[in-house]
Design a protein around this motif. Sequence first.
Motif, PDB file in Angstrom:
ATOM      1  N   LYS A   1       1.319  -1.289  -0.133  1.00  0.00           N
ATOM      2  CA  LYS A   1       0.049  -0.102   0.101  1.00  0.00           C
ATOM      3  C   LYS A   1       0.737   0.852  -0.160  1.00  0.00           C
ATOM      4  O   LYS A   1       1.771   1.612   0.673  1.00  0.00           O
ATOM      5  CB  LYS A   1      -0.902  -0.159   1.300  1.00  0.00           C
ATOM      6  CG  LYS A   1      -2.422   1.063   1.230  1.00  0.00           C
ATOM      7  CD  LYS A   1      -2.771   1.037   2.216  1.00  0.00           C
ATOM      8  CE  LYS A   1      -3.623   0.458   3.273  1.00  0.00           C
ATOM      9  NZ  LYS A   1      -4.423   0.482   3.812  1.00  0.00           N
TER      10      LYS A   1
ATOM     11  N   ALA B   1       1.091   5.688  -0.198  1.00  0.00           N
ATOM     12  CA  ALA B   1       0.701   6.762  -0.297  1.00  0.00           C
ATOM     13  C   ALA B   1       1.184   7.368  -0.864  1.00  0.00           C
ATOM     14  O   ALA B   1       2.588   8.153  -0.482  1.00  0.00           O
ATOM     15  CB  ALA B   1      -0.256   7.398   1.222  1.00  0.00           C
TER      16      ALA B   1
ATOM     17  N   LYS C   1       3.075  -0.610  -9.482  1.00  0.00           N
ATOM     18  CA  LYS C   1       2.200  -0.796  -9.323  1.00  0.00           C
ATOM     19  C   LYS C   1       2.132  -2.024 -11.244  1.00  0.00           C
ATOM     20  O   LYS C   1       1.416  -2.362 -10.768  1.00  0.00           O
ATOM     21  CB  LYS C   1       0.805   0.593  -9.393  1.00  0.00           C
ATOM     22  CG  LYS C   1      -0.781  -0.577  -9.457  1.00  0.00           C
ATOM     23  CD  LYS C   1      -1.528   0.142  -9.692  1.00  0.00           C
ATOM     24  CE  LYS C   1      -3.206  -0.163  -9.152  1.00  0.00           C
ATOM     25  NZ  LYS C   1      -3.514  -0.947  -8.359  1.00  0.00           N
TER      26      LYS C   1
ATOM     27  N   SER D   1      -1.072  -6.249  -7.237  1.00  0.00           N
ATOM     28  CA  SER D   1      -1.821  -6.614  -5.890  1.00  0.00           C
ATOM     29  C   SER D   1      -1.517  -5.276  -5.295  1.00  0.00           C
ATOM     30  O   SER D   1      -1.827  -4.717  -3.943  1.00  0.00           O
ATOM     31  CB  SER D   1      -1.008  -7.134  -5.032  1.00  0.00           C
ATOM     32  OG  SER D   1       0.171  -7.185  -5.370  1.00  0.00           O
ATOM     33  N   THR D   2      -0.655  -3.837  -5.818  1.00  0.00           N
ATOM     34  CA  THR D   2      -0.407  -2.916  -5.037  1.00  0.00           C
ATOM     35  C   THR D   2      -1.760  -0.911  -5.307  1.00  0.00           C
ATOM     36  O   THR D   2      -1.946  -2.088  -6.294  1.00  0.00           O
ATOM     37  CB  THR D   2       1.062  -2.462  -6.288  1.00  0.00           C
ATOM     38  OG1 THR D   2       2.179  -3.259  -5.370  1.00  0.00           O
ATOM     39  CG2 THR D   2       1.131  -0.884  -5.055  1.00  0.00           C
ATOM     40  N   GLU D   3      -1.718  -1.161  -4.526  1.00  0.00           N
ATOM     41  CA  GLU D   3      -2.866  -0.251  -4.217  1.00  0.00           C
ATOM     42  C   GLU D   3      -1.979   1.086  -3.798  1.00  0.00           C
ATOM     43  O   GLU D   3      -0.818   1.442  -3.021  1.00  0.00           O
ATOM     44  CB  GLU D   3      -3.931  -0.095  -2.802  1.00  0.00           C
ATOM     45  CG  GLU D   3      -5.078   0.799  -2.648  1.00  0.00           C
ATOM     46  CD  GLU D   3      -5.509   0.918  -1.073  1.00  0.00           C
ATOM     47  OE1 GLU D   3      -7.121   0.721  -1.230  1.00  0.00           O
ATOM     48  OE2 GLU D   3      -5.316  -0.436  -0.268  1.00  0.00           O
TER      49      GLU D   3
ATOM     50  N   VAL E   1      -2.550   5.137  -3.346  1.00  0.00           N
ATOM     51  CA  VAL E   1      -3.524   5.959  -2.193  1.00  0.00           C
ATOM     52  C   VAL E   1      -3.019   7.961  -2.183  1.00  0.00           C
ATOM     53  O   VAL E   1      -1.807   8.138  -1.974  1.00  0.00           O
ATOM     54  CB  VAL E   1      -4.196   5.649  -0.981  1.00  0.00           C
ATOM     55  CG1 VAL E   1      -4.930   6.777  -0.961  1.00  0.00           C
ATOM     56  CG2 VAL E   1      -4.225   4.387  -1.276  1.00  0.00           C
TER      57      VAL E   1
ATOM     58  N   ASP F   1      -5.566   4.210  -7.614  1.00  0.00           N
ATOM     59  CA  ASP F   1      -6.691   3.908  -6.684  1.00  0.00           C
ATOM     60  C   ASP F   1      -7.825   4.517  -6.105  1.00  0.00           C
ATOM     61  O   ASP F   1      -9.423   4.001  -6.183  1.00  0.00           O
ATOM     62  CB  ASP F   1      -6.261   2.118  -5.534  1.00  0.00           C
ATOM     63  CG  ASP F   1      -5.425   1.222  -6.877  1.00  0.00           C
ATOM     64  OD1 ASP F   1      -5.477   1.125  -7.523  1.00  0.00           O
ATOM     65  OD2 ASP F   1      -4.103   1.443  -6.302  1.00  0.00           O
TER      66      ASP F   1
ATOM     67  N   GLU G   1      -4.036   3.743   8.253  1.00  0.00           N
ATOM     68  CA  GLU G   1      -3.887   3.780   7.050  1.00  0.00           C
ATOM     69  C   GLU G   1      -2.726   2.631   6.957  1.00  0.00           C
ATOM     70  O   GLU G   1      -2.791   1.286   6.432  1.00  0.00           O
ATOM     71  CB  GLU G   1      -3.112   4.397   5.589  1.00  0.00           C
ATOM     72  CG  GLU G   1      -4.991   5.489   5.561  1.00  0.00           C
ATOM     73  CD  GLU G   1      -6.298   4.437   4.419  1.00  0.00           C
ATOM     74  OE1 GLU G   1      -5.920   3.235   4.084  1.00  0.00           O
ATOM     75  OE2 GLU G   1      -6.739   5.437   4.410  1.00  0.00           O
TER      76      GLU G   1
ATOM     77  N   PHE H   1       0.507   2.423   6.509  1.00  0.00           N
ATOM     78  CA  PHE H   1       1.018   2.508   4.753  1.00  0.00           C
ATOM     79  C   PHE H   1       2.311   1.970   4.945  1.00  0.00           C
ATOM     80  O   PHE H   1       3.289   2.147   5.594  1.00  0.00           O
ATOM     81  CB  PHE H   1       1.104   3.922   3.757  1.00  0.00           C
ATOM     82  CG  PHE H   1      -0.482   4.201   3.237  1.00  0.00           C
ATOM     83  CD1 PHE H   1      -0.844   4.125   1.758  1.00  0.00           C
ATOM     84  CD2 PHE H   1      -0.514   5.585   3.852  1.00  0.00           C
ATOM     85  CE1 PHE H   1      -2.451   4.285   1.813  1.00  0.00           C
ATOM     86  CE2 PHE H   1      -1.993   6.189   4.262  1.00  0.00           C
ATOM     87  CZ  PHE H   1      -3.060   5.362   2.523  1.00  0.00           C
ATOM     88  N   ASP H   2       3.193   0.918   3.468  1.00  0.00           N
ATOM     89  CA  ASP H   2       4.411   0.925   3.762  1.00  0.00           C
ATOM     90  C   ASP H   2       5.745   1.332   2.833  1.00  0.00           C
ATOM     91  O   ASP H   2       6.138   1.787   3.298  1.00  0.00           O
ATOM     92  CB  ASP H   2       4.761  -0.290   2.576  1.00  0.00           C
ATOM     93  CG  ASP H   2       3.146  -1.292   2.785  1.00  0.00           C
ATOM     94  OD1 ASP H   2       3.325  -1.801   3.689  1.00  0.00           O
ATOM     95  OD2 ASP H   2       2.354  -1.498   1.815  1.00  0.00           O
TER      96      ASP H   2
END
Length: 255
Positions: free
Chosen positions: A2, A4, A50, A55-57, A59, A81, A110, A112-113
Amino acid sequence: MKIAVLVKHVPDTYGERRLDPATGWADRTAGDQVIDEISERAVEVALAHKDQDRSTEVVVVTMGPPQATDALRKALAMGADRAVHVLDDALAGADLMVTATVLATALRPERFDLVIAGNESTDGRGGMLPALLAEMLGLPLLSALRTVGLTEREVSGTRITDAASTQVRAQLPAVISITEQLPDARFAGLRGIMAAKRKPQAKLTLAALGLEEPRPRTVVTSTTAVPGRTGGPRIEDDGSAARQLADFLADRHLI
């Protein structure tokens, strides 16, 4: 994973930009407002990953007035996304500390990674927000990267300074800031623009974040308009132009 990406809605650098003399804030009515170019490049970094791992989101997150939604739509049309918009009248004119505090509060739940930001925006040009966010989130910071490498566990990149080129890396989760030396952002085509209309856009107020109205740490005490340019001396060639030019340069210690 994930990711951001912080984006900002700013006055167009190709248009007129000025401060509101009454408040000392950027005048958001002076010209066109656009997504910051460095924000677009930050989105591109996330989307490039991505492309390799679906599978990466991604935001996109912003704090700004209602019209900042346009910047989020542009990022969503590029391929992000979903979007998070921190919107509250009490945040008008927020300084760096207030902005960092609010964004850190919005980002923290959230988990985030990776948080990606530009090294500095083209309006405020403070250049401190990524470092402030990393400190408030308790995460490592890799700043001013001209290249970015990303794996499931680590982020790395190249930082260029006046003295050297440095290879840096950090374990995830982390915060990074990128420079304009990263690739240009991809074009948002018609399909992306149409898809952006269906993507989630969350709006958060200070109350929703559990924050009281923040107190700025900095205050603008005065603003002064840049004086208009005046014409320089005009030399008419009456046979002594070379001497006049030489004297002009010598008086200013240019020769």
